[in-house]
Design an enzyme around this catalytic site. Structure first.
Site, mmCIF file in Angstrom:
data_model
loop_
_atom_site.group_PDB
_atom_site.id
_atom_site.type_symbol
_atom_site.label_atom_id
_atom_site.label_comp_id
_atom_site.label_asym_id
_atom_site.label_seq_id
_atom_site.Cartn_x
_atom_site.Cartn_y
_atom_site.Cartn_z
ATOM 1 N N GLY A 239 0.987 -1.402 0.085
ATOM 2 C CA GLY A 239 -0.147 -0.185 0.284
ATOM 3 C C GLY A 239 0.850 1.138 0.266
ATOM 4 O O GLY A 239 1.990 1.541 0.565
ATOM 5 N N HIS A 240 0.884 2.361 -0.275
ATOM 6 C CA HIS A 240 1.082 3.493 -0.335
ATOM 7 C C HIS A 240 1.952 3.522 0.986
ATOM 8 O O HIS A 240 1.182 3.731 2.227
ATOM 9 C CB HIS A 240 -0.260 5.040 -0.604
ATOM 10 C CG HIS A 240 -1.501 4.968 0.389
ATOM 11 N ND1 HIS A 240 -2.249 5.920 0.081
ATOM 12 C CD2 HIS A 240 -1.988 4.463 1.451
ATOM 13 C CE1 HIS A 240 -3.327 5.616 0.757
ATOM 14 N NE2 HIS A 240 -3.024 5.076 2.136
#
Length: 345
Positions: A239-240
């Site tokens: 994920g970011h």
């Protein structure tokens, strides 16, 4: 193929103690089960002794405590698996790319492509892209504007690198990997999801491997960072704003939610799940299938797998687990009654 080497020449290059015929000629590596007379294999554990006794290999790599299990020519070393990997690299070197830009590749006039790089058919190279020395961009890859590919890195067919992302030297990116897609950044406004622009980048260090169909999301504001020497298996979701420390290895189908920081020299087993905004220190091992729902502050091995069983037993045990809180209350009540009884006695 490289020229064959004698066992003595291998030991001279890589070390170890040679027992048996030093002139044994080795052309390739092989498994215990299938190695031929001109191949070298390894014994990782004494529990594979039966396979060792049946092997047709020309030579074997093993530890000192296993050196008497066979009369085959052998090299005694501290870690046979690591030694085997080094021998395999000798006999199976990665060929350098032949410099070329395929006629069907679409290369922006503002892109910087080193003369020693290779761009295969159908690749799309955007504005301001930099491909360094001996970079190899496979067929159908797409490199977004201002992305950078370091020296000696190879992108296998159909890798996508979004704008502004950076890949370091000697990286191996397998087919289908997506580097720099938008992270899952959403704000709930009166029951509707409002997309948050993802303006960070993905920064990948040197000597990193990314498996097939693995996705690494770009940061919301800050960058998503994969440090040097990280090894990622297939079908991993990162994920970011995640940061993965140097020389960490992650097996397939792991999911890492946004903004989690994973330390250096960690190992994460397949299908483990790690929720967001956590911190995991260096030298942590997470077993396959484990759910990590809080930060880990001490090195060690962590496991959270409910053991499998036949369905009927599993269902019965699961029913008991659901009653644990009530059982604890009952035990405490009984303990209090026993204490009262002891007092009265």
């Amino acid at each position: 193929m490289p020229d064959p080497l004698t066992l003595a020449e291998i030991a001279s290059r890589l070390g170890g103690r040679l027992l048996g015929n030093p002139a044994t000629l080795i052309r390739q590596v092989g498994s215990l089960e299938h190695a031929a007379a001109d191949q070298i294999t390894f014994l990782a554990s004494p529990r594979h002794k039966s396979k060792l006794l049946a092997t047709r290999a020309g030579a074997v790599l093993l530890t000192a405590d296993a050196q008497d299990l066979t009369s085959l020519p052998r090299i005694v070393c501290e870690d046979p698996y690591v030694y085997f990997a080094r021998v395999s690299r000798i006999f199976n070197p990665v060929p350098p790319p032949e410099p070329a830009i395929a006629t069907s590749a679409q290369v922006s006039s503002s892109a910087s492509i080193a003369a020693s790089a290779r761009i295969d058919a159908g690749a799309i190279i955007g504005d301001g892209v930099s491909v360094s020395e001996r970079g190899w961009i496979g067929a159908g890859c797409v490199l977004g504007p201002n992305s950078t590919i370091g020296p000696d890195s190879r992108l296998h067919p159909r890798v996508v690198v979004y704008q502004d992302c950076r890949i370091g030297a000697r990286a191996i990116i397998q087919s289908g990997a997506v580097i720099g897609a938008d992270g899952f950044g959403l704000a709930n406004e009166e029951g509707r999801w409002l997309k948050i622009p993802q303006i960070g980048r993905v920064l990948i260090g040197d000597d990193v491997e990314v498996g097939a169909n693995t996705t690494i999301d770009r940061g919301t504001v800050d960058d998503t960072v994969i440090e040097d020497g990280v090894k990622l298996d297939n079908q991993i979701q990162i994920g970011h704003n995640v940061r993965i420390g140097a020389h960490t290895a992650i097996a397939g189908c792991v999911g890492i939610a946004g903004s989690t920081q994973i330390g250096r020299h960690c190992a994460i087993g397949g299908a483990a799940m790690i929720i967001g905004h956590l911190r995991i220190v260096d030298h942590v091992t997470i077993s396959a299938g484990t759910m990590i729902s809080s930060s880990i502050h001490r090195p060690g091995t962590y496991t959270g797998i409910y053991p499998f069983d036949d369905n009927a037993s599993w269902a019965r045990n699961t029913a008991y687990v659901r009653q644990l809180a009530k059982l604890v209350d009952r035990i405490r009540t009984l303990e209090m009654r026993l204490k009262e009884k002891d007092k009265n006695d």
